[in-house]
Design a protein around this motif. Structure first.
Motif, PDB file in Angstrom:
ATOM      1  N   LEU A   1       0.840  -1.190   0.000  1.00  0.00           N
ATOM      2  CA  LEU A   1       0.000   0.000   0.000  1.00  0.00           C
ATOM      3  C   LEU A   1       0.881   1.248   0.000  1.00  0.00           C
ATOM      4  O   LEU A   1       1.926   1.264   0.645  1.00  0.00           O
ATOM      5  N   ARG A   2       0.442   2.298  -0.685  1.00  0.00           N
ATOM      6  CA  ARG A   2       1.104   3.594  -0.550  1.00  0.00           C
ATOM      7  C   ARG A   2       0.147   4.530   0.162  1.00  0.00           C
ATOM      8  O   ARG A   2      -1.013   4.698  -0.248  1.00  0.00           O
ATOM      9  N   LEU A   3       0.615   5.129   1.241  1.00  0.00           N
ATOM     10  CA  LEU A   3      -0.215   6.003   2.053  1.00  0.00           C
ATOM     11  C   LEU A   3      -0.128   7.448   1.577  1.00  0.00           C
ATOM     12  O   LEU A   3       0.809   7.834   0.870  1.00  0.00           O
ATOM     13  N   GLN A   4      -1.086   8.251   1.985  1.00  0.00           N
ATOM     14  CA  GLN A   4      -1.098   9.656   1.590  1.00  0.00           C
ATOM     15  C   GLN A   4       0.109  10.418   2.125  1.00  0.00           C
ATOM     16  O   GLN A   4       0.501  11.433   1.547  1.00  0.00           O
ATOM     17  N   ASP A   5       0.696   9.930   3.229  1.00  0.00           N
ATOM     18  CA  ASP A   5       1.878  10.602   3.778  1.00  0.00           C
ATOM     19  C   ASP A   5       3.163  10.166   3.089  1.00  0.00           C
ATOM     20  O   ASP A   5       4.265  10.565   3.477  1.00  0.00           O
ATOM     21  N   GLY A   6       3.036   9.325   2.052  1.00  0.00           N
ATOM     22  CA  GLY A   6       4.189   8.919   1.258  1.00  0.00           C
ATOM     23  C   GLY A   6       4.794   7.585   1.626  1.00  0.00           C
ATOM     24  O   GLY A   6       5.597   7.028   0.857  1.00  0.00           O
ATOM     25  N   ARG A   7       4.432   7.025   2.766  1.00  0.00           N
ATOM     26  CA  ARG A   7       4.998   5.741   3.168  1.00  0.00           C
ATOM     27  C   ARG A   7       4.461   4.593   2.317  1.00  0.00           C
ATOM     28  O   ARG A   7       3.316   4.613   1.896  1.00  0.00           O
ATOM     29  N   GLU A   8       5.322   3.603   2.092  1.00  0.00           N
ATOM     30  CA  GLU A   8       4.881   2.353   1.473  1.00  0.00           C
ATOM     31  C   GLU A   8       4.779   1.307   2.566  1.00  0.00           C
ATOM     32  O   GLU A   8       5.723   1.116   3.335  1.00  0.00           O
ATOM     33  N   ILE A   9       3.650   0.617   2.631  1.00  0.00           N
ATOM     34  CA  ILE A   9       3.408  -0.390   3.649  1.00  0.00           C
ATOM     35  C   ILE A   9       3.375  -1.762   3.000  1.00  0.00           C
ATOM     36  O   ILE A   9       2.622  -1.989   2.051  1.00  0.00           O
ATOM     37  N   ARG A  10       4.188  -2.650   3.499  1.00  0.00           N
ATOM     38  CA  ARG A  10       4.225  -4.033   3.016  1.00  0.00           C
ATOM     39  C   ARG A  10       3.439  -4.884   4.006  1.00  0.00           C
ATOM     40  O   ARG A  10       3.760  -4.910   5.198  1.00  0.00           O
ATOM     41  N   LEU A  11       2.410  -5.570   3.554  1.00  0.00           N
ATOM     42  CA  LEU A  11       1.621  -6.410   4.443  1.00  0.00           C
ATOM     43  C   LEU A  11       2.491  -7.534   4.985  1.00  0.00           C
ATOM     44  O   LEU A  11       2.977  -8.380   4.226  1.00  0.00           O
ATOM     45  N   ALA A  12       2.697  -7.537   6.295  1.00  0.00           N
ATOM     46  CA  ALA A  12       3.572  -8.529   6.925  1.00  0.00           C
ATOM     47  C   ALA A  12       2.878  -9.881   7.030  1.00  0.00           C
ATOM     48  O   ALA A  12       1.653  -9.975   7.081  1.00  0.00           O
ATOM     49  N   GLY A  13       3.682 -10.937   7.072  1.00  0.00           N
ATOM     50  CA  GLY A  13       3.158 -12.256   7.392  1.00  0.00           C
ATOM     51  C   GLY A  13       2.481 -13.019   6.278  1.00  0.00           C
ATOM     52  O   GLY A  13       1.965 -14.113   6.504  1.00  0.00           O
ATOM     53  N   ILE A  14       2.468 -12.495   5.054  1.00  0.00           N
ATOM     54  CA  ILE A  14       1.849 -13.216   3.939  1.00  0.00           C
ATOM     55  C   ILE A  14       2.761 -13.159   2.712  1.00  0.00           C
ATOM     56  O   ILE A  14       3.640 -12.312   2.612  1.00  0.00           O
ATOM     57  N   GLU A  15       2.525 -14.079   1.793  1.00  0.00           N
ATOM     58  CA  GLU A  15       3.196 -14.097   0.500  1.00  0.00           C
ATOM     59  C   GLU A  15       2.136 -14.235  -0.584  1.00  0.00           C
ATOM     60  O   GLU A  15       1.123 -14.918  -0.387  1.00  0.00           O
ATOM     61  N   ILE A  16       2.381 -13.595  -1.713  1.00  0.00           N
ATOM     62  CA  ILE A  16       1.463 -13.669  -2.859  1.00  0.00           C
ATOM     63  C   ILE A  16       2.137 -14.461  -3.972  1.00  0.00           C
ATOM     64  O   ILE A  16       3.252 -14.132  -4.390  1.00  0.00           O
ATOM     65  N   ASP A  17       1.487 -15.515  -4.438  1.00  0.00           N
ATOM     66  CA  ASP A  17       2.033 -16.261  -5.571  1.00  0.00           C
ATOM     67  C   ASP A  17       1.887 -15.420  -6.838  1.00  0.00           C
ATOM     68  O   ASP A  17       0.865 -14.736  -7.017  1.00  0.00           O
ATOM     69  N   PRO A  18       2.897 -15.435  -7.713  1.00  0.00           N
ATOM     70  CA  PRO A  18       2.801 -14.659  -8.950  1.00  0.00           C
ATOM     71  C   PRO A  18       1.524 -14.941  -9.744  1.00  0.00           C
ATOM     72  O   PRO A  18       0.989 -14.043 -10.406  1.00  0.00           O
ATOM     73  N   SER A  19       1.019 -16.153  -9.660  1.00  0.00           N
ATOM     74  CA  SER A  19      -0.199 -16.506 -10.401  1.00  0.00           C
ATOM     75  C   SER A  19      -1.434 -15.799  -9.862  1.00  0.00           C
ATOM     76  O   SER A  19      -2.469 -15.751 -10.533  1.00  0.00           O
ATOM     77  N   ARG A  20      -1.359 -15.260  -8.619  1.00  0.00           N
ATOM     78  CA  ARG A  20      -2.508 -14.592  -8.001  1.00  0.00           C
ATOM     79  C   ARG A  20      -2.267 -13.104  -7.803  1.00  0.00           C
ATOM     80  O   ARG A  20      -3.060 -12.429  -7.138  1.00  0.00           O
ATOM     81  N   GLN A  21      -1.205 -12.566  -8.399  1.00  0.00           N
ATOM     82  CA  GLN A  21      -0.865 -11.167  -8.161  1.00  0.00           C
ATOM     83  C   GLN A  21      -1.990 -10.209  -8.581  1.00  0.00           C
ATOM     84  O   GLN A  21      -2.351  -9.290  -7.836  1.00  0.00           O
ATOM     85  N   ALA A  22      -2.562 -10.417  -9.753  1.00  0.00           N
ATOM     86  CA  ALA A  22      -3.625  -9.521 -10.226  1.00  0.00           C
ATOM     87  C   ALA A  22      -4.856  -9.604  -9.336  1.00  0.00           C
ATOM     88  O   ALA A  22      -5.463  -8.582  -8.977  1.00  0.00           O
ATOM     89  N   GLU A  23      -5.232 -10.828  -8.964  1.00  0.00           N
ATOM     90  CA  GLU A  23      -6.416 -11.010  -8.104  1.00  0.00           C
ATOM     91  C   GLU A  23      -6.187 -10.406  -6.717  1.00  0.00           C
ATOM     92  O   GLU A  23      -7.073  -9.763  -6.144  1.00  0.00           O
TER      93      GLU A  23
END
Length: 269
Positions: free
Chosen positions: A59-81
């Protein structure tokens, strides 16, 4: 008689007040009064509004920070979804950030567990419920990990998202299929044939051909964490386990264990 009645009344009011305090302590609110549990009981890292969705877990926040959701991984096959799901849940909303460490990663992204306004569960759990994510590593809190593993298991049993294909849960007895996952985060299940220790490494072998079959490796340097968890690697011989991590291509496909939580006993879930 009157004095006794007043004393009893005061005691009753005191007990009721204690009960109210206990209830408040157990249901500390987050955004819009949501009662916190699991991952959401981790230390606060502030609140902000989501300006954009960069990918399935960023996520990119309005204050400029980028937030990476901790504790999960996304398979490349599900990136768009996953990106579409995350956008529907968080874009333009105020979010509360939680985590044990707000230090950015090497790419400048802050890892966090995230609760979006209007939701009662962290975004991580919602992505797992939809089958758009897998439980990852680095979850220090046991209650948080249990919450996420349960959400993944529910999606897998219901065959939602990536789990609609039974082959998404890799078979440890099919090393060729696992080898195709080198460099990717995967969840693999199978029965350990043997446990061997060579040098400073413990090998959990799922086949007899060490040059081809799948294996899990555990460095002796982290065996103390297994002992603390009441797990002796040797006791896993002949047991069916589920393991998650990044597949490496060595003599055969392998997953290197970095933390105890990478190994699960399927019967327990």
């Amino acid at each position: 008689m009157m004095a006794m009645t007043k004393t009893a009344h005061r005691r009753k009011r005191c007990i009721a007040l204690i009960g109210c305090v206990a209830m408040i302590a157990c249901a500390t609110p987050g955004i819009e009064g949501v009662a916190l549990a699991g991952c959401l009981t981790l230390p606060e890292q502030g609140e902000a509004v989501v300006a954009a969705i960069e990918d399935g877990r960023t996520l990119r926040l309005q204050d400029g920070r980028e937030i990476r959701l901790a504790g999960i991984e996304i398979d490349p096959s599900r990136q768009a979804e996953a990106k579409a799901t995350l956008a529907s849940l968080a874009r333009g909303r105020r979010v509360a950030l939680r985590g044990v460490d707000d230090a950015p990663d090497r790419y400048g992204r802050q890892p966090a567990f995230v609760l979006a306004e209007g939701e009662t569960q962290p975004l991580q759990r919602l992505l797992l419920d939809a089958g758009d994510a897998m439980v990852g590593l680095g979850i220090a809190d046991d209650d948080c990990r249990s919450e996420l593993v349960a959400a993944e298991a529910t999606a897998r049993v219901a065959r939602r998202g990536l789990w609609v294909d039974p082959a998404a849960l890799k078979n440890a007895g099919n090393p060729g299929d696992i080898m195709s996952r080198v460099g990717r985060f995967s969840v693999i299940e199978g029965r350990i044939l043997s446990v061997r220790e060579t040098g400073g490494t413990v090998y959990l072998n799922f086949g007899r051909r060490w040059t081809r079959d799948f294996a899990v490796t555990i460095s002796r340097r982290i065996l103390g964490s297994f002992e603390a968890a009441g797990i002796a690697p040797k006791s896993l011989e002949k047991k069916r386990i589920r393991v998650r991590g990044w597949v490496e291509g060595r003599a055969g496909p392998q997953i290197r264990i970095r933390e105890v939580g990478q190994i699960e006993m399927p019967g327990a879930r």
